[in-house]
Scaffold this motif. Structure first.
Motif, mmCIF file in Angstrom:
data_model
loop_
_atom_site.group_PDB
_atom_site.id
_atom_site.type_symbol
_atom_site.label_atom_id
_atom_site.label_comp_id
_atom_site.label_asym_id
_atom_site.label_seq_id
_atom_site.Cartn_x
_atom_site.Cartn_y
_atom_site.Cartn_z
ATOM 1 N N UNK A 1 0.702 -1.248 0.033
ATOM 2 C CA UNK A 1 -0.110 0.045 -0.164
ATOM 3 C C UNK A 1 0.711 1.152 0.031
ATOM 4 N N UNK A 2 2.031 1.207 -0.036
ATOM 5 C CA UNK A 2 3.054 2.609 -0.172
ATOM 6 C C UNK A 2 2.863 3.085 -1.728
ATOM 7 N N UNK A 3 2.856 4.390 -1.686
ATOM 8 C CA UNK A 3 2.712 5.196 -2.844
ATOM 9 C C UNK A 3 3.680 4.805 -3.580
ATOM 10 N N UNK A 4 3.467 4.434 -4.999
ATOM 11 C CA UNK A 4 4.357 4.219 -6.152
ATOM 12 C C UNK A 4 4.419 5.586 -7.010
ATOM 13 N N UNK A 5 3.048 5.862 -7.549
ATOM 14 C CA UNK A 5 3.295 6.980 -8.564
ATOM 15 C C UNK A 5 1.815 7.673 -8.441
ATOM 16 N N UNK A 6 1.714 8.874 -8.904
ATOM 17 C CA UNK A 6 0.274 9.464 -9.258
ATOM 18 C C UNK A 6 0.364 9.925 -10.573
ATOM 19 N N UNK A 7 -0.804 9.702 -11.248
ATOM 20 C CA UNK A 7 -1.218 10.103 -12.524
ATOM 21 C C UNK A 7 -2.052 10.900 -12.727
ATOM 22 N N UNK A 8 -2.047 12.050 -13.575
ATOM 23 C CA UNK A 8 -3.152 13.176 -13.747
ATOM 24 C C UNK A 8 -4.276 12.561 -14.070
ATOM 25 N N UNK A 9 -5.322 13.028 -13.324
ATOM 26 C CA UNK A 9 -6.815 12.539 -13.535
ATOM 27 C C UNK A 9 -7.808 13.783 -13.458
#
Length: 355
Positions: free
Chosen positions: A100-108
């Motif tokens: 559950x650790x953050x890997x990436x964020x994508x524009x949404x």
């Protein structure tokens, strides 16, 4: 076991007489003295120096060797289901990561707009349901005084049921839109180590290209491809000796855990797997492994050096394989007898003589 040098005659008559002392010829070297050369020219073949060795009996094993590939026991590729720009990348290769650790964020941005639209539609539908409930309540009161009819009440009740069903559908749409929006934040599905990172911040994420891989390396799998003709020798539970170029000073051991029931039609091989403990993560997935599997052992076998045997084209076994010849020292200690031999297992420079 002992070794000695003798001088012997190689005349054809000597080779045909029987021998009683079984010693294996190791090497032959021609005489270097000029006088002996002259004698050989005048009177026939002269004596040559040979080395003899007593036949050795010991254990010998049939060992099959293969090149194998190393894979992590668990390896997960992480994808983005949303095709948009990567605005944050929070991992790097070799990093330990928790589930559950953050890997990436994508524009949404579009997904956020979709959630807002779904929420607006849901609010409007709920208002419609509330209005129809009030209308139905008044009509039921008027029905008792005869001001309205049963048909009008039934029609309003039907409209209310349809509106409530619409609210339920819109609630599901809102939930789906929120789930889709949450997928713009990609989190680790398992704990482990980040193996490879395939993208950079600012790249376009697509569902076809993974963002990274996460591996669990406490145990690794070693995979070898065994030819169809050798599958009958290899069985689950056999112990394999495994060596790695990255750990040259150690020999690891692991049992054969699984043998594929299917033979590949193109390569005519089947995959054989071994699971190996990997404390300290010294074995790296993707490495090349040298695997040796002892499949059978013969005790008290007659073992001779390979160079003591001569390949004989005229000595051919019934199965079509080439035969071999060896020379055995006779009791007189001055001549040898030629013997046909059959060979069994090979062990480095040594070979088993079975007959």
């Amino acid at each position: 076991m002992w070794t000695r040098s003798i001088r012997m005659c190689t005349s054809s008559g000597a080779l045909e007489r029987n021998a009683s002392l079984f010693l294996t010829l190791l090497a032959i070297s021609g005489c270097s003295a000029s006088a002996e050369t002259e004698t050989e020219t005048e009177t026939g073949p002269g004596p040559v120096e040979v080395e003899v060795r007593e036949i050795e009996k010991r254990s010998i094993a049939k060992v099959l060797t293969y090149s194998g590939d190393v894979a992590a026991e668990v390896e997960v590729k992480v994808f983005s289901t949303i095709p948009d720009r990567i605005i944050e990348l929070s991992v790097e290769e070799g990093q330990e990561i928790d589930e559950r650790q953050l890997i990436a964020k994508v524009r949404a941005d579009a997904l956020g707009q979709g959630v807002r639209q779904a929420l607006g539609g849901l609010a409007s539908a709920r208002a419609t349901v509330a209005g129809l409930r009030d209308t139905l309540r008044r009509q039921e009161q008027l029905l008792q005084s005869g001001v309205t009819t049963q048909a009008q009440v039934d029609a309003t009740r039907f409209q209310l049921q349809a509106a409530e069903a619409n609210v339920a559908g819109l609630q599901a749409s809102v939930g789906s839109a929120r789930v889709k929006q949450s997928e713009s934040t990609i989190r680790a599905p398992i704990s482990g180590i980040v193996g490879q990172v395939y993208v950079e911040e600012g790249d376009l994420a697509t569902p076809q290209i993974p963002l990274c891989t996460i591996v669990q390396m406490d145990r690794v799998e070693v995979l070898i491809q065994v030819p169809e003709r050798e599958l009958g020798w290899v069985r689950p539970g056999m112990t394999a000796d495994i060596r790695f170029e990255t750990v040259p000073d150690r020999v690891f051991q692991a049992p054969v855990s699984r043998i594929s029931p299917v033979v590949d039609r193109l390569s005519r091989t089947a995959t054989v797997r071994m699971v190996l403990e990997n404390p300290g993560h010294v074995i790296r997935p993707g490495s090349l492994a040298d695997v040796s599997v002892e499949v059978e052992r013969h005790d008290d076998a007659v073992v001779v050096p390979q160079y003591a045997l001569v390949l004989s084209e005229r000595n051919v076994d019934g199965n079509g394989s080439a035969g071999y010849r060896a020379y055995v020292l006779r009791p007189d200690g001055r001549s040898v007898e030629e013997r046909r031999v059959r060979v069994g297992f090979y062990d480095g420079d040594d070979v088993e003589v079975t007959e």
